[in-house]
Write an enzyme that holds these catalytic residues in place. Structure first.
Site, short mmCIF file in Angstrom:
data_model
loop_
_atom_site.label_atom_id
_atom_site.label_comp_id
_atom_site.label_asym_id
_atom_site.label_seq_id
_atom_site.Cartn_x
_atom_site.Cartn_y
_atom_site.Cartn_z
N HIS A 198 40.57 19.77 56.53
CA HIS A 198 41.51 20.16 55.47
C HIS A 198 40.77 20.76 54.26
O HIS A 198 40.81 20.21 53.16
CB HIS A 198 42.35 18.94 55.03
N GLU A 220 45.87 12.44 58.97
CA GLU A 220 44.56 12.69 58.36
C GLU A 220 44.11 11.41 57.69
O GLU A 220 44.95 10.69 57.14
CB GLU A 220 44.65 13.83 57.34
N ARG A 254 49.95 22.97 57.74
CA ARG A 254 50.14 21.53 57.75
C ARG A 254 50.09 21.00 59.17
O ARG A 254 50.64 21.61 60.09
CB ARG A 254 51.52 21.15 57.18
N1 LIG Z 1 44.87 24.02 54.40
C1 LIG Z 1 45.01 23.92 53.13
O1 LIG Z 1 44.19 23.36 52.44
C2 LIG Z 1 46.19 24.55 52.46
C3 LIG Z 1 46.06 25.14 51.21
C4 LIG Z 1 47.18 25.67 50.58
C5 LIG Z 1 48.42 25.59 51.21
N2 LIG Z 1 48.52 25.00 52.40
C6 LIG Z 1 49.79 24.94 53.12
O2 LIG Z 1 50.12 26.26 53.54
C7 LIG Z 1 51.51 26.38 53.70
C8 LIG Z 1 52.01 27.66 53.06
O3 LIG Z 1 51.76 27.65 51.68
P1 LIG Z 1 52.32 28.85 50.75
O4 LIG Z 1 51.73 28.64 49.41
O5 LIG Z 1 52.15 30.14 51.42
O6 LIG Z 1 53.85 28.46 50.73
P2 LIG Z 1 55.09 29.43 50.47
O7 LIG Z 1 56.20 28.55 50.05
O8 LIG Z 1 54.70 30.56 49.58
O9 LIG Z 1 55.39 30.03 51.91
C9 LIG Z 1 55.97 29.32 52.95
C10 LIG Z 1 56.83 30.28 53.72
O10 LIG Z 1 57.27 29.63 54.90
C11 LIG Z 1 58.56 30.15 55.18
N3 LIG Z 1 59.27 29.27 56.11
C12 LIG Z 1 59.96 28.13 55.86
N4 LIG Z 1 60.49 27.66 57.00
C13 LIG Z 1 60.12 28.52 57.99
C14 LIG Z 1 60.34 28.57 59.39
N5 LIG Z 1 61.07 27.63 59.99
N6 LIG Z 1 59.81 29.59 60.07
C15 LIG Z 1 59.08 30.55 59.46
N7 LIG Z 1 58.83 30.56 58.14
C16 LIG Z 1 59.34 29.55 57.41
C17 LIG Z 1 59.21 30.23 53.82
O11 LIG Z 1 60.31 31.09 53.82
C18 LIG Z 1 58.06 30.74 52.96
O12 LIG Z 1 58.10 32.13 52.85
C19 LIG Z 1 52.08 25.09 53.14
O13 LIG Z 1 52.34 24.21 54.20
C20 LIG Z 1 50.98 24.54 52.28
O14 LIG Z 1 51.07 23.16 52.13
C21 LIG Z 1 47.43 24.48 53.06
O1 LIG Z 2 48.98 22.12 50.24
C1 LIG Z 2 47.91 22.35 49.72
O2 LIG Z 2 47.80 22.79 48.55
C2 LIG Z 2 46.67 22.20 50.51
O3 LIG Z 2 46.91 21.55 51.69
C3 LIG Z 2 45.51 21.63 49.76
O4 LIG Z 2 45.46 20.24 49.85
P1 LIG Z 2 44.31 19.49 49.05
O5 LIG Z 2 44.66 19.60 47.61
O6 LIG Z 2 44.32 18.09 49.51
O7 LIG Z 2 43.04 20.20 49.34
#
Ligand SMILES: NC(=O)c1ccc[n+]([C@@H]2O[C@H](COP(=O)([O-])OP(=O)(O)OC[C@H]3O[C@@H](n4cnc5c(N)ncnc54)[C@H](O)[C@@H]3O)[C@@H](O)[C@H]2O)c1
Ligand SMILES: O=C(O)[C@H](O)COP(=O)(O)O
Length: 528
Positions: free
Chosen positions: A280, A262, A233
């Site tokens: 993204h 964004e 994020r």
């Molecule tokens: N770029 C994209 O399109 C995309 C796609 C999917 C997810 N994401 C993002 O990726 C991130 C992770 O997703 P996920 O499914 O693995 O989530 P998740 O909940 O499985 O994992 C997140 C982890 O972060 C840890 N955490 C919380 N606070 C913390 C801190 N201060 N320091 C270190 N670790 C900490 C939690 O304990 C957890 O294990 C989220 O922010 C999600 O929105 C982005």
């Molecule tokens: O948190 C998520 O699941 C990702 O950031 C994906 O976001 P999007 O659905 O806008 O691609």
């Protein structure tokens, strides 16, 4: 009944198949709505489905007078005001698993592209240059990857990085030494990870605690020439600090998929040759989009069918196994609450819910919420639901306590709900009898056996000959048929109770007439 669903961000058409298939759902797809248009249109909708683009602010939630469920086709819910949704009793569901693989693969793609400067070299080539000197990269093998946040995506990235023969060190508040050992990775504090890593990849949610986690101070701890990847994020990295760290030479490169604001098109970071970026796209694969849309659509369908949702965000999620154990008690738990709410007109200060027997082995918070919902319904009607019951109790300064004991007190399971006011404590206990269904088995200190259904009269009286007859006669005069009757007393000639099931609802005047009968102290009508 038709429920109206608004899909406000682009979702996979194949993925919304569960919605298209379900009866009674009308789908409107309107993506790219301006803030004003969304505020204007949201009123008529029962469900709102979004990805990360639509900002579901408090203002939107307050304008959405029919809204019951918000579905986030993806993981991050930082674009949804969860407090506002909870306060308004709107359940938020997401799709936490569907895009894990795609996000992890994108992170590895960014890591490799960053190490080998692939986007920069491609750009140069497209500009008609054959430059083999400016794009000398570094190998990943034997380098250390620091993973901050080892959840679903972080763990997948760590496993793949090991395949690249990288050393991995991670920090996550839930990471134990044992788990790290099993995964074949190192673990330490955030500081340890920042110090040790050649590449750092972030996989935490954006929370108050993680906003600007990677700031000037954090950069100072890193190795010179470190490279950073953020596919989690925007906002977790302080972008101004990153800009400074790149310009100063501390950071050799950054690969960014997410940004504080964004769309992100006009930012000094994009002018730096050390920065590569995607708009993204972490979850933007055919597979992930179909998967997240199916998951969230299925939860919306479940919700409107009155079934449990699989991925609630503002309610604790309950495993299938536990749900199978506690679901049969939902109705009883709520009815105990409704029963209690009719026992007093005074302000309730405390609610105690005691689970005895087998139930005490499970996570019963969903039952507690149901009882609290039942208690609050008397004054709040349909404004209270599973989502906001505990929030509303807190708002009214009602303390809710849950107690458990595995001793069943003669029953396989027993739920005893208690309300405490400034002057009195009332309690009611109920159970499910094998093959017979729900029963109320105790009211205050009186043992009873009553089916919690229909119209009940709870009468406190003096244990005197004639008291029961007088009640029967008066009800007969009013043409009110008694279906069942239970009596109980504390001592001979002392306080006693009658619990009657009657065929019709009694009016207030009839309650007053009953109360005026000789030896009758108190009459409560309870509709379950
Ligand atoms: N770029 C994209 O399109 C995309 C796609 C999917 C997810 N994401 C993002 O990726 C991130 C992770 O997703 P996920 O499914 O693995 O989530 P998740 O909940 O499985 O994992 C997140 C982890 O972060 C840890 N955490 C919380 N606070 C913390 C801190 N201060 N320091 C270190 N670790 C900490 C939690 O304990 C957890 O294990 C989220 O922010 C999600 O929105 C982005
Ligand atoms: O948190 C998520 O699941 C990702 O950031 C994906 O976001 P999007 O659905 O806008 O691609």
């Amino acid at each position: 009944m038709t429920y109206h669903i608004l899909i406000a961000d682009p979702l996979s058409e194949e993925g919304i198949y569960p919605l298209r298939q379900a009866d009674g759902l009308e789908i409107t797809i309107a993506t790219d709505l301006s803030k004003e248009d969304l505020l204007e249109r949201i009123k008529g909708f029962d469900a709102l489905l979004v990805r990360s683009q639509t900002q579901v602010t408090r203002e939107v939630i307050e304008a959405a007078s029919n809204l019951k469920i918000i579905g986030r086709a993806g993981v991050g819910v930082d674009n949804i005001d969860l407090d506002a949704a909870t306060e308004h009793g709107i359940i938020v569901v997401n799709a936490p698993d569907g895009n894990t693989n795609s996000a992890a693969e994108h992170t590895i793609a960014m890591l490799t592209a960053l190490a080998r400067k692939i986007p920069q070299a491609f750009n140069s080539l497209k500009n008609g240059e054959w430059d083999r000197k400016s794009f000398i990269g570094v190998e990943l093998k034997n380098k250390t990857l620091g993973v901050i946040g080892l959840g679903r995506i972080g763990a997948e990235v760590a496993a793949r990085a090991k395949g690249q023969r990288m050393n991995v060190i991670a920090y996550d508040p839930f990471l134990t030494e044992e788990k790290a050992q099993k995964m074949g990775i190192g673990f330490g504090t955030v500081g340890d990870v920042l110090k040790a890593a050649d590449f750092i990849t972030i996989h935490t949610p954006l929370l108050k605690e993680t906003r600007h986690l990677i700031n000037e101070e954090a950069f100072a701890k890193m190795k010179d020439g470190v490279q950073i990847i953020n596919c989690a994020r925007g906002g977790i990295i302080d972008e101004d600090a990153l800009y400074g760290a790149i310009v100063s030479g501390k950071v050799a490169g950054a690969a960014l998929d997410v940004f504080e604001m964004e769309p992100f098109v006009d930012h000094p970071l994009l002018t730096l040759p050390e920065v590569i970026a995607t708009p993204h796209l972490g979850a933007s694969t055919v597979e992930a989009q179909e998967s997240v849309a199916v998951d969230v659509s299925q939860d919306v369908v479940n919700f409107f069918k009155g079934e449990a949702v699989r991925n609630p965000v503002n309610l604790p999620s309950v495993s299938k196994e536990v749900m199978a154990k506690i679901a049969p008690f939902f109705d009883l738990a709520e009815k105990l609450g409704i029963f209690l709410s009719r026992m007093t007109d005074e302000a309730i200060e405390e609610v105690n819910i005691k689970y005895a027997g087998e139930l005490a082995n499970y996570d019963v918070r969903a039952l507690t919420r149901n009882t609290v919902k039942g208690i609050l319904k008397r004054n709040l009607g349909n404004h209270v639901n599973d989502v906001n019951a505990k929030f509303l109790a807190e708002r009214f300064d009602i303390k809710v306590n849950e107690h458990k004991t595995t001793t069943g007190k003669g029953f396989l399971h027993l739920i005893t709900a208690e309300i405490v006011t400034a002057k009195f404590t009332h309690r009611v206990a109920g159970t499910l009898l094998n093959g017979l269904g729900a029963r109320i088995v105790k009211v205050d200190d009186y043992v009873v056996d009553v089916v919690p259904e229909g119209h009940l009269l709870f009468i406190k009286h003096k244990d005197q000959p004639g008291a029961i007859g007088r009640v029967g006669t008066l009800l007969a005069q009013k043409d009110i048929n008694i279906a069942t009757m239970q009596v109980g007393r504390s001592t001979v000639g002392g306080d006693a109770i009658m619990m009657l099931t009657i065929d019709n609802r009694v009016e207030q005047t009839e309650i007053e007439d009953l109360t005026e009968l000789e030896d009758i102290y108190e009459v409560k009508a309870i509709d379950l």
